[in-house]
Write an enzyme that holds these catalytic residues in place. Structure first.
Site, PDB file in Angstrom:
ATOM      1  N   ASP A 183       0.727  -0.954   0.089  1.00 40.38           N
ATOM      2  CA  ASP A 183      -0.173   0.079  -0.005  1.00 40.38           C
ATOM      3  C   ASP A 183       0.822   0.866  -0.108  1.00 40.38           C
ATOM      4  OD1 ASP A 183       0.246   0.362   3.148  1.00 40.38           O
ATOM      5  OD2 ASP A 183       0.525  -1.642   3.108  1.00 40.38           O
TER       6      ASP A 183
ATOM      7  N   ASP B 187       0.105   4.082   2.455  1.00 42.67           N
ATOM      8  CA  ASP B 187       0.265   4.519   3.677  1.00 42.67           C
ATOM      9  C   ASP B 187      -0.824   5.363   2.996  1.00 42.67           C
ATOM     10  OD1 ASP B 187       0.435   4.122   6.606  1.00 42.67           O
ATOM     11  OD2 ASP B 187       1.809   5.634   6.199  1.00 42.67           O
TER      12      ASP B 187
HETATM   13  N1  LIG Z   1       1.024   1.633   5.447  1.00 41.63           N
HETATM   14  C1  LIG Z   1       1.497   0.543   6.749  1.00 41.63           C
HETATM   15  N2  LIG Z   1       2.352   0.828   8.020  1.00 41.63           N
HETATM   16  C2  LIG Z   1       2.898  -0.480   8.803  1.00 41.63           C
HETATM   17  N3  LIG Z   1       2.773  -1.370   8.960  1.00 41.63           N
HETATM   18  C3  LIG Z   1       2.256  -1.605   6.808  1.00 41.63           C
HETATM   19  N4  LIG Z   1       1.976  -3.197   7.034  1.00 41.63           N
HETATM   20  C4  LIG Z   1       2.205  -2.844   5.729  1.00 41.63           C
HETATM   21  N5  LIG Z   1       1.172  -2.016   5.208  1.00 41.63           N
HETATM   22  C5  LIG Z   1       1.900  -0.957   6.229  1.00 41.63           C
END
Ligand SMILES: Nc1ncnc2[nH]cnc12
Ligand SMILES: CSC[C@H]1O[C@H](OP(=O)(O)O)[C@H](O)[C@@H]1O
Length: 292
Positions: free
Chosen positions: A210, A212
């Protein structure tokens, strides 16, 4: 010479290694408590592989609750001298798209001190070097393995480790980008610290799942989105593990295997007997030097 052994710590979405043969489950008690689960030991080609699901089978431990010390110490008890962590991470850079792999070379610690992340303490003081927190040699082999397996892989980058379990705020996410972070996760830093103290090489295969919450026009991170990307890429992660296993040199040429040689500050006579006993697996070879 001891058998070539690779430890693998599986993160979110990687709870088993189906391709192992001669499988045996080993449940351990360590001086630091009980690991997340039984270790799954088996063979992958010519290599002995020891697998542990970080959060336990069924994903039962929060990032702050994972028994990191027991997990790493258990690996040491099983003769592991190299650990590969497979982890889901958020991407902090546009060019690291969901589905890409990253082999980080640095960490920033944004945990809040809730985790026991040293084997020292309680009667023995020690400090190991951590300037290069991931083993450069294992990370290089991992990068080559990922490339050979056909992954889109980025070499190097900083993994910012947050406490969680909530994901970051948008302001935090932007701050981490201004620090040049490449990826964000919640688990790898305590493992890397402990692996260094235990003289085990440690490298991370980070799967970007992703963006975030910093990237306008892209969805904010959610468990659903993370798991969807992990599911699509878990077969690739397994191919990379097999490639890496095939590339391990019999002897380590990095400094990880001697990381604790000059670490202990406590005068030998002042080390608490229980502490000496607790750390014997790591430090006995040096205690022997000192009495020779
Ligand atoms: N955006 C994120 N923040 C923290 N841990 C994660 N693991 C996978 N995506 C994450
Ligand atoms: C499911 S998203 C948050 C979760 O995923 C990562 O876990 P791991 O490093 O074990 O793959 C992240 O660190 C969080 O624990």
């Amino acid at each position: 010479m001891s058998e070539l052994t690779l430890g693998v710590i599986g993160g979110s979405g990687l709870y088993a290694m189906e391709e192992l043969t001669e499988v045996e489950e080993i449940r351990l008690q360590t001086p630091f408590g009980e690991p997340s689960d039984a270790y799954i030991c088996g063979r992958l080609g010519a290599v002995r592989l020891v697998f542990l699901p970080r959060h336990g089978r069924g994903h039962r431990y929060l990032p702050s609750e994972v028994p990191y010390r027991a997990n790493i110490y258990g690996m040491k008890m099983l003769g592991v001298d190299r650990i590969l962590s497979v982890s889901a991470v958020g991407s902090m850079k546009e060019q690291i798209a969901p589905g890409h792999m990253v082999v980080p070379d640095q960490f920033i610690d944004r945990t809040t001190g809730k985790r026991a992340n040293s084997f020292f303490g309680d009667g023995i003081v020690g400090h190991v070097q951590f300037a290069d927190p991931l083993c450069p040699a294992l990370a290089e082999s991992l990068y080559q393995a990922a490339h050979a397996a056909g992954a889109t892989v980025h070499q190097g980058g900083t993994y910012v480790c947050i406490e969680g379990p909530t994901f970051s705020t948008r302001a935090e996410s932007r701050l981490f980008r201004s620090w040049d972070a490449a990826v964000i996760g919640m688990t790898n830093l305590p493992e890397a610290r402990l692996a260094r103290e235990a003289e085990i090489c440690y490298a991370t295969l980070a799967l970007a799942t992703d963006y975030d919450c910093w990237y306008e026009g892209h969805e904010d991170v959610s468990v659903e989105a993370v798991l969807a990307i992990v599911r699509q890429n878990v077969a690739m992660a397994r191919r990379i593990i097999a490639e890496l296993a095939g590339r391990l040199a019999a002897e380590r040429r990095c400094g990880c295997g001697e990381a604790a040689r000059f670490a202990v500050m406590t005068a030998p006579a002042a080390i608490a007997p229980a502490a000496r006993q607790r750390l014997s697996l790591i430090l006995d070879k040096y205690f022997k030097d000192e009495t020779a």
